[in-house]
Design a protein around this motif. Sequence first.
Motif, mmCIF file in Angstrom:
data_model
loop_
_atom_site.group_PDB
_atom_site.id
_atom_site.type_symbol
_atom_site.label_atom_id
_atom_site.label_comp_id
_atom_site.label_asym_id
_atom_site.label_seq_id
_atom_site.Cartn_x
_atom_site.Cartn_y
_atom_site.Cartn_z
ATOM 1 N N GLU A 105 -1.278 -4.625 -4.928
ATOM 2 C CA GLU A 105 -2.283 -3.862 -5.679
ATOM 3 C C GLU A 105 -3.094 -2.929 -4.774
ATOM 4 O OE1 GLU A 105 -1.952 -7.216 -5.881
ATOM 5 O OE2 GLU A 105 -0.812 -7.185 -7.761
ATOM 6 N N ASP A 106 -3.199 -3.280 -3.487
ATOM 7 C CA ASP A 106 -3.959 -2.433 -2.559
ATOM 8 C C ASP A 106 -3.295 -1.082 -2.336
ATOM 9 O OD1 ASP A 106 -5.678 -4.543 -2.359
ATOM 10 O OD2 ASP A 106 -5.251 -4.999 -0.251
ATOM 11 N N PHE A 107 -2.008 -0.968 -2.690
ATOM 12 C CA PHE A 107 -1.268 0.271 -2.457
ATOM 13 C C PHE A 107 -1.062 1.089 -3.727
ATOM 14 C CE2 PHE A 107 -0.102 -2.884 0.680
ATOM 15 C CZ PHE A 107 -0.199 -2.190 1.882
ATOM 16 N N ASP A 114 0.137 -6.089 6.378
ATOM 17 C CA ASP A 114 -0.607 -5.101 5.602
ATOM 18 C C ASP A 114 0.079 -3.736 5.557
ATOM 19 O OD1 ASP A 114 -0.944 -4.475 8.228
ATOM 20 O OD2 ASP A 114 -3.077 -3.991 8.077
ATOM 21 N N TRP A 164 -0.908 1.736 5.332
ATOM 22 C CA TRP A 164 -1.628 0.474 5.458
ATOM 23 C C TRP A 164 -3.096 0.739 5.152
ATOM 24 C CZ3 TRP A 164 0.236 3.510 9.272
ATOM 25 C CH2 TRP A 164 -0.636 3.934 10.288
ATOM 26 N N PRO A 165 -3.773 -0.236 4.530
ATOM 27 C CA PRO A 165 -5.166 -0.049 4.155
ATOM 28 C C PRO A 165 -6.070 0.154 5.362
ATOM 29 C CG PRO A 165 -4.211 -1.940 3.015
ATOM 30 C CD PRO A 165 -3.256 -1.542 4.094
ATOM 31 N N GLY A 218 -6.699 6.021 -5.000
ATOM 32 C CA GLY A 218 -6.331 4.678 -5.392
ATOM 33 C C GLY A 218 -6.119 4.566 -6.876
ATOM 34 N N TRP A 223 -3.023 8.841 -4.480
ATOM 35 C CA TRP A 223 -3.663 9.064 -3.200
ATOM 36 C C TRP A 223 -3.435 10.499 -2.743
ATOM 37 C CZ3 TRP A 223 -6.071 4.600 -1.505
ATOM 38 C CH2 TRP A 223 -5.642 3.396 -2.076
ATOM 39 N N LEU A 238 -5.829 4.685 2.432
ATOM 40 C CA LEU A 238 -4.570 4.289 3.047
ATOM 41 C C LEU A 238 -4.302 5.172 4.258
ATOM 42 C CD1 LEU A 238 -2.033 3.775 0.077
ATOM 43 C CD2 LEU A 238 -3.227 2.021 1.412
ATOM 44 N N ALA A 242 -1.753 -7.861 2.919
ATOM 45 C CA ALA A 242 -2.364 -7.066 1.849
ATOM 46 C C ALA A 242 -1.512 -7.145 0.585
ATOM 47 C CB ALA A 242 -2.509 -5.620 2.304
ATOM 48 N N PRO A 243 -2.125 -7.434 -0.570
ATOM 49 C CA PRO A 243 -1.360 -7.508 -1.822
ATOM 50 C C PRO A 243 -0.875 -6.135 -2.267
ATOM 51 C CG PRO A 243 -3.698 -7.746 -2.256
ATOM 52 C CD PRO A 243 -3.543 -7.744 -0.759
#
Length: 201
Positions: free
Chosen positions: A89-91, A146, A171-172, A200, A95, A177, A86-87
Motif C-alpha cells: 500500500e505504501d507504493f 522496503d 522506496w519510501p 500517493g 506519483w 517515493l 514496507a507494505p
Amino acid sequence: MDAPAELESGAQDRGGTPAPSTSAVPVQQVSLWSPPRSVQGSARRRRRITGLAVGAAAVVLIAGGTAAAWALIGDGAEDAPAGSGAPAEDFVGSWAGEMTQVDTEGAHVADWHAEVRIEDGAERGSTAWTTFTCSGTLELTAADNDRRVFTYTETADPEERCVDEAELTVWPGGGGLNAEWSSVTREGTRMISTGLLSGGA
C-alpha cells in the motif's frame, strides 16, 4: 613367475618337506591372493561407510553454500514479487517528480519530469516521461524489504527520444517515493536518473 608359496619364508613343498633355500632374500609382507572373505566384507563396509560420510559432507557443504549464496543475494533484490518490510500500500497511487539524469561518469545529462501510477497490489503500473513525451507500462520484477523494482516497457515514443526498456526502483522516503531509473541507450551508454516522487493514493 614363481608361485606365491615359493615366495613366502619357511614354505614347504607339496610333499611336506622344506623347500630348498635360495640365495635370494625372501619376499616379506606381499600377498598375491585376495584377502579372506571376512576381510573383503570389512573392506567393503569401510568403503561404503566412507562413501556415505563423503556424500553426507558434500550435502552439508552444498547446503551451506546455498545458504551463503542466499545470504549474499539477500543484500540485493530478491526475485519474488512479495517481500517483507514496507507494505504494498505504501507504493500504490499516483506519483510525480523531477528526475536528474547522469551518465556512467556522473556527468549531468538532463532533467526531466516523470509521472508514475502504481496499481493496487503494487505489481503493475504505468508511467509517462512528460518531458520527452514517452510512456510505458510497469511490471514488478523484484521486492526486498522496503524496495520494489519494476521493469518499464515503452508503449509510446513519437519523437524517438526514449529507451525501449528501463528499470525503476522505488522506496519510501522524504515524504514520497525515492526513484531510480536505470537504462542503456541505443549507443550502449548506461544512464541513471534519480529523484523524489510526490503524491500517493
